[in-house]
Design an enzyme around this catalytic site. Structure first.
Site, short mmCIF file in Angstrom:
data_model
loop_
_atom_site.label_atom_id
_atom_site.label_comp_id
_atom_site.label_asym_id
_atom_site.label_seq_id
_atom_site.Cartn_x
_atom_site.Cartn_y
_atom_site.Cartn_z
N ASP A 154 0.84 -1.19 0.00
CA ASP A 154 0.00 0.00 0.00
C ASP A 154 0.88 1.25 0.00
O ASP A 154 2.02 1.22 0.50
CB ASP A 154 -0.90 0.02 1.24
CG ASP A 154 -1.91 -1.11 1.24
OD1 ASP A 154 -2.13 -1.70 0.17
OD2 ASP A 154 -2.44 -1.41 2.32
N ARG A 155 0.35 2.31 -0.52
CA ARG A 155 1.14 3.54 -0.67
C ARG A 155 1.77 4.00 0.65
O ARG A 155 2.92 4.42 0.68
CB ARG A 155 0.24 4.65 -1.23
CG ARG A 155 0.96 5.98 -1.40
CD ARG A 155 0.02 7.03 -1.99
NE ARG A 155 0.68 8.32 -2.06
CZ ARG A 155 0.08 9.43 -2.48
NH1 ARG A 155 -1.19 9.38 -2.87
NH2 ARG A 155 0.73 10.57 -2.52
#
Length: 353
Positions: A154-155
């Site tokens: 995830d970012r």
């Protein structure tokens, strides 16, 4: 073996590319996408191939034909209209005169181990100013094969990411992840006092919903009980195993060591939040505001062997990256080592790919 080279040929009026050892096995369409980049839409590539403007070793071909080392792919001359000749570049020059890129944690002949910072996306996308894939594309632009992340974080999750240095290596990494033969351990600080002292298994189905025009992932608890780790195997659901590492009284928080058995979108964040223990810094799923989000891909452990019957024993790899967190949330080395010792190494043999 010959050094990897990226070559633009102009022989007898033909313009195109030779397939390097690192690119062998790629499908023609993917090969052209990598070579020509965003300058040529995929629809145009399909049209060129169907109409015979793209040739493989002087003959017509199909978009999903697998390429072999030494094949020559001819493209229309206007596909390379910038007039620049691309000389041969040895693979080693991707290190930029001996300086390792800041995001390179380790490397082997076959793959790179990358360090992703929180806030950096793994792949390009709308609204992204940069990505790990973009950094690799720039650093290895002169190479025959441009590495790309073999999996995603995830970012706002930090930690370790693998990238193959050739098409075959990338496919092998994909096979290892798909078969659950890479032990992926995360560290996460969650709000609240985690109530279990032993290994605890979370099993869920994840469903995607739409809330206020945004996608959201929700966990549907099916089972949440302790059972032997050896009984677990990747399936269609979402499975992870948790062990407590340490606890804080103020603020009330718990550090968890998490073995991710499956890999679903936002899986760890959703599974913890649905049980009342959101990750600190994960505002999307109810966590307290904090930067960075305290979720970190801490360790990767797997066996790597050459495809085919080579007679060589599989090489065991283990990579660890400590999280760069504020002092209050830095893991205690002794307690972390004790928790890691309670997770068995990943079992099984990797599939050749």
């Amino acid at each position: 073996p010959p050094k990897a080279r990226r070559t633009q040929h102009m022989e007898r009026g033909k313009t195109g590319y030779s397939v390097s050892p690192e690119e062998a096995g790629m499908k023609l369409l993917r090969f052209l996408e990598r070579k020509l980049g965003r300058a040529v839409p995929v629809a145009a590539l399909h049209k060129w191939i169907r109409s015979g403007q793209v040739r493989l070793n002087s003959g017509r071909t199909r978009a999903f034909t697998h390429l072999a080392e030494g094949d020559f792919v001819r493209v229309p001359p206007f596909a390379l209209s910038d007039g620049k000749d691309c000389p041969d570049w040895p693979l080693e020059e991707a290190e930029q005169d001996g300086e390792r890129p800041f995001y390179l944690h380790a490397e082997t002949r076959d793959f790179l181990v990358l360090r992703k910072d929180p806030g950096l996306a793994c792949q390009d996308g709308s609204g992204q100013r940069d990505s790990l894939a973009g950094m690799l594309a720039r650093a290895y632009a002169r190479n025959a094969y441009v590495p790309a992340p073999a999996h995603r974080l995830d970012r706002h999750t930090s930690g370790l990411v693998l990238a193959g240095r050739s098409h075959k290596a990338q496919q092998r990494l994909h096979a290892l992840f798909r078969q659950g033969l890479i032990a992926k351990d995360y560290l996460a600080w969650v709000r609240g006092d985690w109530p279990h002292d032993d290994a605890f298994v979370l099993e869920d189905s994840l469903v995607q919903t739409h809330t206020k025009g945004r996608d959201a992932i929700c966990a549907l608890p099916e089972q949440a009980r302790t059972r032997p780790f050896a009984d677990l195997a990747p399936g269609s659901g979402a499975v992870c195993v948790l062990l407590p590492v340490q606890r804080l009284a103020a603020p009330e928080a718990s550090l968890l060591l998490i073995r991710l058995v499956t890999g679903r979108k936002h899986q760890i964040r959703v599974q913890l939040s649905s049980r009342g223990f959101p990750v600190i810094g994960d505002g999307r799923y109810g966590g307290p505001r904090f930067f960075p989000m305290l979720l970190h891909a801490f360790s990767l452990r797997f066996a790597w062997e050459e495809p085919g019957d080579t007679g060589e024993a599989a090489q065991e790899y283990s990579f660890v990256l400590e999280p760069d967190w504020p002092e209050t949330f830095r893991p205690d080395p002794g307690q972390l080592a004790a928790a890691r010792g309670r997770f068995p190494p990943v079992c099984g043999r990797p599939a050749a790919g």
